[in-house]
Design an enzyme around this catalytic site. Structure first.
Site, PDB file in Angstrom:
ATOM      1  CG  ASP A  63     -11.297  -1.563  -0.563  1.00 41.04           C
ATOM      2  OD1 ASP A  63     -10.387  -2.396  -0.477  1.00 41.04           O
ATOM      3  OD2 ASP A  63     -11.222  -0.563  -1.297  1.00 41.04           O
TER       4      ASP A  63
ATOM      5  CG  ASP B 124      -1.931  -1.065   1.272  1.00 41.94           C
ATOM      6  OD1 ASP B 124      -2.081  -1.752   0.248  1.00 41.94           O
ATOM      7  OD2 ASP B 124      -2.611  -1.223   2.295  1.00 41.94           O
TER       8      ASP B 124
HETATM    9  O1  1PR Z   1     -10.421   3.126  -5.056  1.00 40.02           O
HETATM   10  O2  1PR Z   1      -9.622   2.562  -7.320  1.00 40.02           O
HETATM   11  O3  1PR Z   1      -8.617   4.461  -6.069  1.00 40.02           O
HETATM   12  O4  1PR Z   1      -8.199   2.113  -5.392  1.00 40.02           O
HETATM   13  C1  1PR Z   1      -7.638   2.314  -4.148  1.00 40.02           C
HETATM   14  C2  1PR Z   1      -7.028   1.016  -3.709  1.00 40.02           C
HETATM   15  O5  1PR Z   1      -6.333   1.269  -2.494  1.00 40.02           O
HETATM   16  C3  1PR Z   1      -8.046  -0.066  -3.443  1.00 40.02           C
HETATM   17  O6  1PR Z   1      -7.579  -1.273  -3.990  1.00 40.02           O
HETATM   18  C4  1PR Z   1      -8.113  -0.170  -1.923  1.00 40.02           C
HETATM   19  O7  1PR Z   1      -8.214  -1.519  -1.503  1.00 40.02           O
HETATM   20  C5  1PR Z   1      -6.754   0.371  -1.497  1.00 40.02           C
HETATM   21  N1  1PR Z   1      -6.833   1.131  -0.233  1.00 40.02           N
HETATM   22  C6  1PR Z   1      -7.400   2.330  -0.067  1.00 40.02           C
HETATM   23  N2  1PR Z   1      -7.209   2.729   1.221  1.00 40.02           N
HETATM   24  C7  1PR Z   1      -6.537   1.767   1.846  1.00 40.02           C
HETATM   25  C8  1PR Z   1      -6.103   1.769   3.233  1.00 40.02           C
HETATM   26  O8  1PR Z   1      -5.533   0.802   3.743  1.00 40.02           O
HETATM   27  N3  1PR Z   1      -6.372   2.862   3.950  1.00 40.02           N
HETATM   28  N4  1PR Z   1      -5.616  -0.369   1.180  1.00 40.02           N
HETATM   29  C9  1PR Z   1      -6.286   0.752   0.925  1.00 40.02           C
HETATM   30  C10 1PR Z   1      -6.109  -1.544   1.004  1.00 40.02           C
HETATM   31  C11 1PR Z   1      -5.802  -3.542   1.844  1.00 40.02           C
HETATM   32  C12 1PR Z   1      -4.990  -4.615   1.360  1.00 40.02           C
HETATM   33  C13 1PR Z   1      -3.931  -4.956   2.392  1.00 40.02           C
HETATM   34  C14 1PR Z   1      -4.473  -6.254   2.906  1.00 40.02           C
HETATM   35  C15 1PR Z   1      -3.476  -7.096   3.596  1.00 40.02           C
HETATM   36  N5  1PR Z   1      -5.206  -2.336   1.541  1.00 40.02           N
HETATM   37  O9  1PR Z   1      -4.498  -4.476   0.121  1.00 40.02           O
HETATM   38  O10 1PR Z   1      -2.745  -4.959   1.772  1.00 40.02           O
HETATM   39  O11 1PR Z   1      -5.569  -5.973   3.746  1.00 40.02           O
HETATM   40  O12 1PR Z   1      -3.070  -6.523   4.756  1.00 40.02           O
HETATM   41  P1  1PR Z   1      -2.591  -7.415   5.983  1.00 40.02           P
HETATM   42  O13 1PR Z   1      -1.939  -8.626   5.412  1.00 40.02           O
HETATM   43  O14 1PR Z   1      -1.587  -6.559   6.684  1.00 40.02           O
HETATM   44  O15 1PR Z   1      -3.794  -7.714   6.811  1.00 40.02           O
HETATM   45  P2  1PR Z   1      -9.297   3.135  -5.969  1.00 40.02           P
END
Ligand code: 1PR
Length: 524
Positions: free
Chosen positions: A379, A224
């Site tokens: 999400d 991320d």
């Molecule tokens: O909405 O098209 O602009 O895409 C934004 C992207 O960014 C989406 O794929 C969304 O999932 C991701 N995103 C947005 N905000 C966050 C955040 O964390 N605040 N991250 C985010 C999503 C979740 C996973 C993470 C797993 C594993 N991250 O990708 O890597 O949950 O984590 P873990 O193993 O530590 O539990 P758009």
């Protein structure tokens, strides 16, 4: 000097990088003369058969390409570069291929997820110099929904098993072509390209001959990425999507360095999520493009990028389409793009009318680059209900009861990184996106993200059982046993993790060592 035929679709950057990593220079075809004067030609096809043949015809490349292929000079085709050699493809009825090999490309009609995405093996059918130095049990990266069916078996170089035994490589005199992507297949793939480039006369048949090949479960490292408060791009990690700790954005490392580390540790794929992409315009986000460019220089496994893929109008009123944003990501080295927030809005619109407009980002990008290039990132978070009749969403009976003892829940989709909940559930979203042309689902779970408490098995089963495309399980991995649990209790094709890898709590190699002999995986 290797001449590379680029007709402008998909990621040829990785093929160029792979060839250059071997000390060879690359000339990209810019006119028909470049094809005629080539001494070694590589044709990496990506995307859709119809648009590939249309562009080859528009550029008048078809005749010089046929002349080249008949001239006896070395040719290496990759993926669609293999399909192009045949008479036609079911992917684009009515559109003619080059027709140098009798037969056609067929759509998979099997009981398994299609596209066939991931690392699978090869059954070698005849000696070839591209196998020099290979053991024969290596895995290569495949991503396709169609496979070639030659009329003449003597051209078959390799086959692979996926629901059926299909032809995964052909060799006819000077012409070699593979369904798998050597440029995305780690060291084994680089060896294949090296053998092609070096033109050694010796032809080998690898020692290890497999009875049947098997698709591996993929272990994906997710980064991320966002700018910290000083403006530097960092890999961050949230707890249930909250990436700040004591007010600051958590900084777990530099994106390119981490990606290289994960490649060396045998990650099967790397995903970058530009997590604030929804509020910035990605085409102005040069550092993120640079991250991709630098990573793809020496990371030879598939790279996915998500964040901000949608239509956009800048302050001067200039419109950019999601397709343009995706194209820039592909040019910078991405193999797949991942659509998050926009997918939810697209699905909501589709559910109002039930009509495919052909104009959404998912439809446009998959039409040009192929469904396998379009991932939809979901999400969701749990919403508990006492009875399935309480809401009009797809509800599941859950073993983890709600705060008031509720026995049911639905998974509410969110946009803008979990900031806004919408009136659509994750199962419906996945189904609609599959219909519109998504090739894979990246299934996050806000409740589980960063908790180290294991994947949400109920969510993964609900979505996986509702679609026929591959699903990447994400969020919650805390130990090696969680990977075994997700692969044995669900049919997910891949498991993604972030925090445990970044914090070096559980290295990717430890996950693979633990899964060995329990689950089919790729050992690098
Ligand atoms: O909405 O098209 O602009 O895409 C934004 C992207 O960014 C989406 O794929 C969304 O999932 C991701 N995103 C947005 N905000 C966050 C955040 O964390 N605040 N991250 C985010 C999503 C979740 C996973 C993470 C797993 C594993 N991250 O990708 O890597 O949950 O984590 P873990 O193993 O530590 O539990 P758009």
């Amino acid at each position: 000097m290797i001449t590379l035929l680029d007709y402008g679709a998909g990621n040829v950057r990785s093929v160029i990088n792979a060839i250059e990593s071997l000390g060879e220079s690359v000339k990209i075809v810019s006119d028909t003369g470049d094809i005629s004067s080539a001494t070694k030609l590589v044709f990496p096809g990506v995307g859709n058969f119809g648009s590939m043949m249309r562009i080859l015809n528009q550029k008048n490349y078809v005749d010089p390409l046929k002349d080249y292929l008949r001239s006896g000079r070395p040719f290496f085709g990759i993926c669609l570069g293999l399909h192009a050699l045949f008479e036609y493809s079911e992917e684009a009825p009515g559109r003619k291929g080059l027709g140098l090999i009798s037969g056609y490309a067929k759509k998979f009609d099997i009981d398994l997820s299609v596209p066939h995405i991931g690392w699978n093996g090869i059954n070698v059918k005849k000696p070839s110099r591209i196998f020099n130095g290979l053991r024969g049990d290596e895995k290569f990266y495949f991503v396709h929904s169609f496979y070639v069916a030659p009329k003449d078996d003597s051209v078959v170089l390799t086959t692979t098993d996926y629901g059926l035994e299909f032809v995964s490589g052909i060799q006819k005199e000077n012409i070699t072509a593979t369904q798998f992507h050597p440029e995305k297949s780690g060291d084994a793939g680089i060896k294949v390209l090296k053998n092609f480039i070096e033109s050694v006369d010796k032809k080998e048949i690898p020692l290890h001959v497999s009875e049947k090949t098997r698709l591996s479960k993929r272990i994906i490292a997710c980064l991320d990425v966002r700018a910290d408060d000083r403006g530097d791009l960092v890999v961050t990690k949230g707890d249930q999507y909250d990436v700040r700790e004591n007010g600051d954005v958590r900084n777990l490392g530099k994106p390119v360095e981490l990606a290289r580390r994960y490649y060396k540790e045998s990650a099967d794929e790397i995903t970058f999520l530009n997590i604030t992409g929804f509020r910035e315009f990605p085409l102005e986000d040069i550092p993120m493009m640079e991250v991709l460019r630098l990573t793809s220089e020496n990371v030879f496994v598939p790279l996915t990028i998500g964040g901000g893929i949608k239509d956009y109008t800048d302050e001067k009123g200039r419109k950019y389409s999601a397709l343009e944003v995706a194209a820039e990501y592909f040019r910078s080295g991405a193999d797949k793009i991942s659509v998050g927030s926009d997918a939810v809005l697209i699905a909501e619109d589709y559910l109002k009318t039930g009509i495919k407009t052909g104009k959404s980002s998912i439809e446009r990008i998959s039409e040009v680059y192929g469904v396998q290039a379009v991932v939809v990132s979901i999400d969701p978070r749990r919403v508990y209900v006492s009875s399935p009749e309480d809401v009009r969403h797809q509800v599941i009976k859950t073993e983890t009861k709600g705060p008031n003892g509720e026995a049911y829940c639905w998974y509410q989709c969110t946009i803008k990184g979990g900031r806004e909940g919408r009136d659509i559930d994750a199962v419906t979203l996945a189904q609609v996106c599959e219909k519109l042309g998504a090739g894979e689902i990246l299934l996050n779970c806000i409740d589980k993200d960063g908790t180290n408490s294991g994947y949400d098995i109920e969510l993964i089963n609900a979505v996986k059982n509702a679609v026929t495309i591959p699903v990447i399980a994400s969020s919650g991995a805390g130990c090696v046993e969680h990977f075994l649990e997700v692969f044995t209790k669900t049919q997910a094709e891949s498991a993604l993790a972030a925090g445990i890898f970044h914090r070096k709590e559980v290295p990717i190699t430890a996950v693979k060592d633990f899964l060995k002999d329990k689950v089919e995986i790729r050992q690098a």
